[in-house]
Design a protein around this motif. Structure first.
Motif, PDB file in Angstrom:
ATOM      1  N   GLN A 158      20.219 -18.141 -35.698  1.00 14.60           N
ATOM      2  CA  GLN A 158      21.080 -16.956 -35.706  1.00 14.60           C
ATOM      3  C   GLN A 158      20.892 -16.129 -34.428  1.00 14.60           C
ATOM      4  O   GLN A 158      21.479 -15.060 -34.284  1.00 14.60           O
ATOM      5  N   VAL A 159      20.093 -16.655 -33.502  1.00 14.93           N
ATOM      6  CA  VAL A 159      19.825 -15.979 -32.232  1.00 14.93           C
ATOM      7  C   VAL A 159      20.734 -16.555 -31.157  1.00 14.93           C
ATOM      8  O   VAL A 159      20.981 -17.766 -31.091  1.00 14.93           O
ATOM      9  N   GLU A 160      21.251 -15.688 -30.292  1.00 17.53           N
ATOM     10  CA  GLU A 160      22.055 -16.159 -29.172  1.00 17.53           C
ATOM     11  C   GLU A 160      21.552 -15.531 -27.877  1.00 17.53           C
ATOM     12  O   GLU A 160      21.003 -14.428 -27.869  1.00 17.53           O
ATOM     13  N   ASP A 191      29.992 -17.676 -21.557  1.00 18.78           N
ATOM     14  CA  ASP A 191      29.933 -17.181 -22.925  1.00 18.78           C
ATOM     15  C   ASP A 191      28.487 -17.240 -23.407  1.00 18.78           C
ATOM     16  O   ASP A 191      27.638 -17.889 -22.797  1.00 18.78           O
ATOM     17  N   SER A 192      28.210 -16.567 -24.513  1.00 22.61           N
ATOM     18  CA  SER A 192      26.860 -16.580 -25.050  1.00 22.61           C
ATOM     19  C   SER A 192      26.504 -17.982 -25.544  1.00 22.61           C
ATOM     20  O   SER A 192      27.372 -18.782 -25.918  1.00 22.61           O
ATOM     21  N   LEU A 193      25.197 -18.263 -25.537  1.00 23.36           N
ATOM     22  CA  LEU A 193      24.689 -19.575 -25.917  1.00 23.36           C
ATOM     23  C   LEU A 193      23.932 -19.460 -27.240  1.00 23.36           C
ATOM     24  O   LEU A 193      22.866 -18.827 -27.288  1.00 23.36           O
ATOM     25  N   PRO A 194      24.445 -20.042 -28.330  1.00 23.24           N
ATOM     26  CA  PRO A 194      23.674 -20.054 -29.579  1.00 23.24           C
ATOM     27  C   PRO A 194      22.411 -20.903 -29.391  1.00 23.24           C
ATOM     28  O   PRO A 194      22.472 -22.013 -28.848  1.00 23.24           O
ATOM     29  N   LEU A 218      18.755 -11.377 -25.598  1.00 22.59           N
ATOM     30  CA  LEU A 218      18.571 -12.121 -26.836  1.00 22.59           C
ATOM     31  C   LEU A 218      19.060 -11.253 -27.985  1.00 22.59           C
ATOM     32  O   LEU A 218      18.597 -10.114 -28.139  1.00 22.59           O
ATOM     33  N   THR A 219      19.968 -11.794 -28.795  1.00 23.02           N
ATOM     34  CA  THR A 219      20.526 -11.033 -29.913  1.00 23.02           C
ATOM     35  C   THR A 219      20.331 -11.797 -31.207  1.00 23.02           C
ATOM     36  O   THR A 219      20.726 -12.961 -31.326  1.00 23.02           O
ATOM     37  N   ASP A 220      19.684 -11.153 -32.168  1.00 23.82           N
ATOM     38  CA  ASP A 220      19.627 -11.658 -33.535  1.00 23.82           C
ATOM     39  C   ASP A 220      20.901 -11.167 -34.211  1.00 23.82           C
ATOM     40  O   ASP A 220      21.018  -9.994 -34.571  1.00 23.82           O
TER      41      ASP A 220
END
Length: 292
Positions: A158-160, A191-194, A218-220
């Protein structure tokens, strides 16, 4: 342990290695910094000096002598002394001695400054060369690890990861422990990377940043929290988590240096990514961490 605090943050720093020990905001109960686990990765945020990464055979040659040095250098395993402190700032220092000169034949002073500024931690590494006649040859880097996900019930995927500028970057690939910079790959970060654990099957994802202003976030996604690491004039930024053994953390690592090249000849004067600081000169390296 040193504690810094302002209206937004409480931060702890360990005198051993001057590494961050805890990062918390005042408006939630989240511990953002990885707390270390001997079963996976025991460290939290080591400072890499005087080498970043691994040397071939854990050794190098300088002035016709062979010196042995383990991965990431010795600064992370030595005590720092507090030389200045306020409620929101601390400066810590270590310098050469008889023990360091057995593995690294240079005079040096390494200072680390932590400053709380609103909801960010400003971090500076100050390298001084006290020698009167010999250049100081070194690399330096940071290796902070962050709890990811940020809740005990969360999952790693769930982190990207996102970066600014959002663009395509040259990625330096590791061949074992050594860099293969002659054969870079392209990594598309428009774009963001999962994230998933298998992304680290070749160790760190190394962005070649070439001194540009580069921010890694880093985003949860489930917790809607994360960290931003803002880097300035770095040569490389590594993003790493353990593989194939896995653990719930991700490191974002500003590097002013890199592991030995696959074709390295072992000579310190030829080593890729090293800095040369003239006698009596000082250099500064800066980045910041913003938990949200």
């Amino acid at each position: 342990m040193v504690t810094l605090q302002n209206q937004q943050l409480t931060v702890q720093i360990d005198k051993l290695g001057a590494q961050l020990h805890s990062i918390k905001r005042q408006d939630n109960d989240i511990e953002y910094l990885w707390q270390g686990d001997p079963a996976s990765w025991k460290r939290q945020a080591p400072i890499l000096f005087p080498f970043v990464g691994r040397l071939k055979d854990d050794q190098y040659r300088y002035n016709d002598q062979i010196y042995h040095q383990t991965q990431h250098g010795f600064a992370r395993d030595r005590e720092f002394q507090v030389i200045e402190q306020t409620p929101t700032m601390v400066v810590m220092e270590q310098h050469d001695d008889d023990k360091t000169r057995q593995v690294y034949p240079f005079s040096f002073s390494l200072q680390v400054k932590y400053l709380l500024e609103e909801d960010s931690i400003k971090i500076s590494y100050i390298v001084k060369n006290p020698s009167k006649n010999e250049a100081l040859i070194y690399a330096i880097g940071a290796h902070p690890g962050f709890n990811m996900p940020l809740t005990t019930k969360g999952k790693f995927d769930q982190v990207e990861l996102s970066v600014r500028p959002a663009a395509k970057y040259s990625r330096i690939v590791l061949d074992g422990a050594y860099n293969d910079s002659a054969h870079p790959q392209v990594i598309d970060m428009t774009d963001s990377l999962p994230l998933n654990h298998e992304l680290f099957n070749r160790d760190a994802i190394i962005f070649k940043t070439d001194g540009s202003h580069f921010t890694a976030k880093l985003t949860d996604k489930d917790a809607n929290h994360g960290v931003e690491v803002d880097t300035f004039a770095t040569e490389y930024v590594g993003v790493w988590s353990q593989y194939p053994a896995t653990a719930p953390f991700v490191c974002v690592e500003p590097w002013w240096g890199i592991a030995d090249n696959v074709n390295a000849d072992g000579q310190l004067l030829h080593k890729q990514g090293m800095h040369r600081l003239a006698p009596n000169e000082i250099d500064n390296y800066n980045f910041s961490i913003k938990p949200f």
